[in-house]
Design a protein around this motif. Structure first.
Motif, PDB file in Angstrom:
ATOM      1  N   LYS B  60       0.861  -1.195   0.000  1.00  0.00           N
ATOM      2  CA  LYS B  60       0.000   0.000   0.000  1.00  0.00           C
ATOM      3  C   LYS B  60       0.894   1.242   0.000  1.00  0.00           C
ATOM      4  N   TYR B  62       1.293   5.302  -0.085  1.00  0.00           N
ATOM      5  CA  TYR B  62       0.571   6.547   0.202  1.00  0.00           C
ATOM      6  C   TYR B  62       1.423   7.760  -0.152  1.00  0.00           C
ATOM      7  N   ASN B  87      -0.679   1.875  -8.130  1.00  0.00           N
ATOM      8  CA  ASN B  87      -1.755   2.675  -7.586  1.00  0.00           C
ATOM      9  C   ASN B  87      -1.293   3.372  -6.298  1.00  0.00           C
ATOM     10  N   GLN B  89      -2.151   6.148  -3.269  1.00  0.00           N
ATOM     11  CA  GLN B  89      -3.279   6.827  -2.660  1.00  0.00           C
ATOM     12  C   GLN B  89      -2.827   8.159  -2.058  1.00  0.00           C
TER      13      GLN B  89
END
Lengths: 322, 322
Positions: B60, B62, B87, B89
C-alpha cells in the motif's frame, strides 16, 4: 510668502545667483551670527559655501556625527571644507542617535527617531547655545513641493527645533536654494568651488546607513553595513551607475564555516541605472565583479555568509530598501 | 545488524540488484501486507517500484499531501506511477501540517514539526489502521552515515511512528536501498522504468517549500513561494544547473505600486553550479534571463516588489537558505 518661482538649471546664471544670494544673506544677518548644519550632501554643502562667502567666520557650521555615516565620512567632509577655507566643527552625537534608535524596527519610526534626535536633541540645543538667531538651511524646491510653503512650514521648523513659536519671533530661517532643483544645486556647487566628490555626489539617504539596515539599527549592525558599503563603493567606483548600495538584512540564512553550520547574515547589493530616479534598472554588472563583491563581503564582513544582487526594476521596487 | 557494505554506482548491477531485493522483500513479507510513503523523491520512488514488483497490490503506497509541495506535484507523482501500473493513494493532510507549523519561525523547529506531524500524526496513524506489519523505507547509506546503524536506529523509527516498542515486536522495517548512495539510486530508478523527471530529479528538501520560506510557513506564504518556484523552474528548465530555487524572505522592503508606497515582499533566487553539492558557485545566468525572472515574479506573485539573485559561493553559503 508668495509662490516660489523656479530657476531651472538652464536658466541658472551661477555667478549672478551667488552674488545675489550672498548679498541677501549679508543684508539679513547684518552683524549677527548665523548657524547651519552640514551633512556633506550637495544641498547643505552649497549653503555652507554661500553662507561662508557672505558671513565668513560669523557663520558657524556644524557637522553632526550621528554614528550612521559611512566609513571616514565625517573626517573626509571636514577636510574638504578645510581646503576651501571653511572651518567645520564636528559634533559628537553617536550616543544620542543610537539610544533613540534602540528597539526600533519600523522604517518610518526609525526615520522619525533620527529627525527628532537631530532637531530637538542635538541641533536645537546647538542653536540655542550658539545664540545665533539666523539659521541657514539647504531646502530645495523639491523638498517643499509637497509641503505647505511659507510661514507655516517655517513654524514647523521651529517646532522641530524645540523652539517655542513665541521665542521664535527673534529667529530667522534663510533658505537660499528654494528656487532650485537638484540639478541646479549641483551646477551651483561646482561654481562655488566644491570638488566633484560633493557636486556629483551619489544620492545618499537622510537617515544614512540606518536606511541600509532592515530591522534594528544598532551600533554593531551599522558597523557591518558600513563595512559592506565601503567594499561596494570601492569595487564599483569605476562603474557608471546612478546609485549603488549595500543593505544588511534582518533575516538569517544558513551558512557553513569551518565545517560547522552557522545561522548567518545576508547582504543585498543594489546598483541602479537611472536618469532621474523615477525609473530604474539593475546595472548589468559582469559576473566577475559580482563574484568578487560577494567574495570580499563574506570574507571581510563578520558573520555574513550570503550575498545577493537585486535584479528587480523600479517600479515596483524603489531604489532604497526601506 | 552488521556494518553495511556499500555498493558503489560502478559496482551496481541493476538487474541482479532488483531481482535479489525483490526476492528478499517477498521472502520477508510472505503473504502479509506492506506499507510505504512516497514523496516523489528518487529514493522513495525506487522503493515503491521495488516493493510493487515484489508484492503487487499487497504493497500500500501513500502520498501524503502536506500542503507544502510544489505546484501540481501530488497529481503529477500519482500520474507517473499510474502509468507504471502502481496505484498510489493521496492522503490529504494539509490541515495537520499547517497547524503544526503555526507560529514557528525557527528553521530547526519547523523541520521538527514537519517530521513529528508526518510520523506521529499522519503516517503513524496510517500504519496502525492499515494493519500492515511491514514498512518499506527509502533509507540510503548517506542517511545513516552519521546515525547509529541497525537495531537502535529502527527503534527510533518506531518511536517516531508513535508505536510502542513492545507493540513494535510484530513490525518489521525493510530498507532495500541501504547499500546505495544517491548516484546508485538514480541508476537503479532508471532501470526500474521510472521517468527522467524522477531518476534525474533536482534535489528538493525534505521540509519541501517550508524550507523555502524564511519565517513562518503559513498557507498564504507557501502559496507565494510555490508560485515563484513554478516561475523559476519554468524559466530555468533549459539551464544546465545543479539546483535552482525561489526563497520568500521575511524581511519587508519598500516598493511602489500605482504611485503608492507599498511595504512589500522579496523573493531571492538561487541557481547553483555544483558537482556533488559540497561546493557550489552561482550559475552565471544572462541578465536577460534574470530580468525576465524578476519581471514575471513581481507581476505574477501578489505582494512581491523586489527580487534578488544570490551571488555568494558555497562555502560559506549553503545551497538552501534555511
Amino acid at each position: 510668502m508668495a509662490q516660489i518661482k523656479e530657476i531651472t538649471v538652464s536658466e541658472l546664471d551661477t555667478k549672478e545667483f551667488i552674488a545675489r544670494k550672498q548679498a541677501e544673506i549679508s543684508k539679513i544677518v547684518g552683524k549677527g551670527i548665523a548657524i547651519n548644519a552640514l551633512s556633506g550632501g550637495v544641498d547643505s554643502s552649497a549653503v555652507t559655501m554661500l553662507g561662508h562667502g557672505a558671513l565668513g567666520e560669523r557663520l558657524k557650521t556644524y557637522f553632526i556625527d550621528n554614528g550612521i555615516m559611512r566609513e571616514g565620512e565625517p573626517a573626509q567632509i571636514v577636510s574638504i571644507f578645510k581646503k576651501l577655507g571653511v572651518n567645520v566643527q564636528i559634533v559628537e552625537a553617536q550616543d544620542e542617535f543610537f539610544s533613540a534608535l534602540k528597539g526600533i524596527t519600523d522604517p518610518e519610526e526609525k526615520r522619525e527617531a533620527i529627525t527628532q534626535t537631530f532637531y530637538k536633541k542635538v541641533f536645537g540645543k546647538l542653536v540655542k547655545e550658539s545664540q545665533a538667531k539666523y539659521l541657514l538651511q539647504g531646502t530645495i524646491l523639491t523638498d517643499i513641493d509637497e509641503t505647505v510653503a511659507g510661514i507655516k512650514r517655517q513654524h514647523n521648523v521651529f517646532e522641530q527645533l524645540g523652539i517655542n513659536p513665541q521665542e521664535a519671533f527673534g529667529y530667522k530661517i534663510i533658505e537660499p536654494l528654494v528656487e532650485l532643483r537638484k540639478d541646479g544645486v549641483r551646477k551651483l556647487a561646482e561654481a562655488l568651488g566644491l570638488p566633484r566628490a560633493i557636486f556629483n555626489r551619489m544620492p545618499f539617504p537622510g537617515p544614512a546607513l540606518s536606511a541600509r539596515v532592515i530591522g534594528e539599527a544598532t551600533r554593531e549592525r551599522i558597523a557591518l553595513v558600513r563595512k559592506a558599503t565601503a567594499i561596494v563603493e570601492e569595487e564599483l567606483a569605476s562603474v557608471k551607475a546612478f546609485q549603488y548600495m549595500a543593505i544588511l538584512h534582518n533575516d538569517r540564512v544558513t551558512g557553513m564555516r569551518d565545517n560547522k553550520r552557522e545561522f548567518g547574515q545576508q547582504i543585498e547589493i543594489r546598483c541602479w541605472d537611472s536618469i532621474d530616479a523615477r525609473q530604474g534598472q539593475p546595472t548589468e554588472l559582469p559576473f566577475n565583479i559580482l563574484k568578487k563583491l560577494a567574495g570580499r563581503i563574506v570574507e571581510e564582513v563578520p558573520g555574513v555568509v550570503s550575498v545577493t544582487y537585486n535584479i528587480a526594476s523600479k517600479p515596483p521596487s524603489t531604489m532604497e530598501a526601506i
